[in-house]
Scaffold this motif. Sequence first.
Motif, PDB file in Angstrom:
ATOM      1  N   PHE A 226      -6.070   0.110   5.748  1.00 10.09           N
ATOM      2  CA  PHE A 226      -5.161   1.217   6.036  1.00 10.09           C
ATOM      3  C   PHE A 226      -5.756   2.904   6.610  1.00 10.09           C
ATOM      4  O   PHE A 226      -6.543   3.372   5.990  1.00 10.09           O
TER       5      PHE A 226
ATOM      6  N   GLU B 109      -5.311   5.879   0.512  1.00 12.04           N
ATOM      7  CA  GLU B 109      -5.823   4.959   1.584  1.00 12.04           C
ATOM      8  C   GLU B 109      -7.012   4.313   1.198  1.00 12.04           C
ATOM      9  O   GLU B 109      -7.669   3.560   2.090  1.00 12.04           O
TER      10      GLU B 109
ATOM     11  N   ARG C 215       0.864  -1.065  -0.081  1.00 12.14           N
ATOM     12  CA  ARG C 215       0.134  -0.074   0.146  1.00 12.14           C
ATOM     13  C   ARG C 215       0.996   1.262   0.166  1.00 12.14           C
ATOM     14  O   ARG C 215       1.999   1.174   0.751  1.00 12.14           O
TER      15      ARG C 215
ATOM     16  N   ASN D 166      -8.818   0.907   0.684  1.00 13.72           N
ATOM     17  CA  ASN D 166      -8.673  -0.385   1.247  1.00 13.72           C
ATOM     18  C   ASN D 166      -8.957  -1.050   0.439  1.00 13.72           C
ATOM     19  O   ASN D 166     -10.101  -0.981  -0.574  1.00 13.72           O
TER      20      ASN D 166
END
Lengths: 116, 116
Positions: B68, B56, B51, B58
């Motif tokens: 995250f 951000e 990641r 997911n």
Amino acid sequence: EADIYQTPRYLVIGTGKKITLECSQTMGHDKMYWYQQDPGMELHLIHYSYGVNSTEKGDLSSESTVSRIRTEHFPLTLESARPSHTSQYLCASSEGTSGFSSYEQYFGPGTRLTVT
Amino acid sequence: AQKVTQAQTEISVVEKEDVTLDCVYETRDTTYYLFWYKQPPSGELVFLIRRNSFDEQNEISGRYSWNFQKSTSSFNFTITASQVVDSAVYFCAPRGGNTNAGKSTFGDGTTLTVKP
């Protein structure tokens, strides 16, 4: 499937001997790494390389040395093995050159070293 | 340098249960990358997921998903419907983009045991 190889897989050797752990990768990766890991514990970076003729010490102090004469080859040498060197040694490689690197690492199968 | 905490040393579940592995990281880099690796009993680390700090979103990939949360510096990993083959040590590994580029810091690992 990763194409990174380590030899030997297991090595039992007496104190004071000189040993070289071999690591080779066929993926053309510029970055290569050596980690030391006790069973079930965290990995400690001991050496890394960003390319040919580039070697740096890692976060964990180590009495070993490395060389990077060819892209595919990153051997680790212990001039005089001691019982405290008993551990597993993992070699890894990744894409990318120095600087930002978002690429994952590919790991070899490891060398389990025992110094008696 | 990065710092990573995997507070769960060992987790044991019964097959088909969902399990979440926690990871909290510290970094001074504005851009960084987060990885999860799996180390089965055979010893060879295998890359699972990556990641980027600026993304951000997911995602779910098969039985794997991750959460995250940049605000809490957490990067948790979930296995849905766990299987015995999922038994392994799982490592969270942040990597800085501005400093220490190319070097991952590995957590202490979480040992997951999935019982039949």
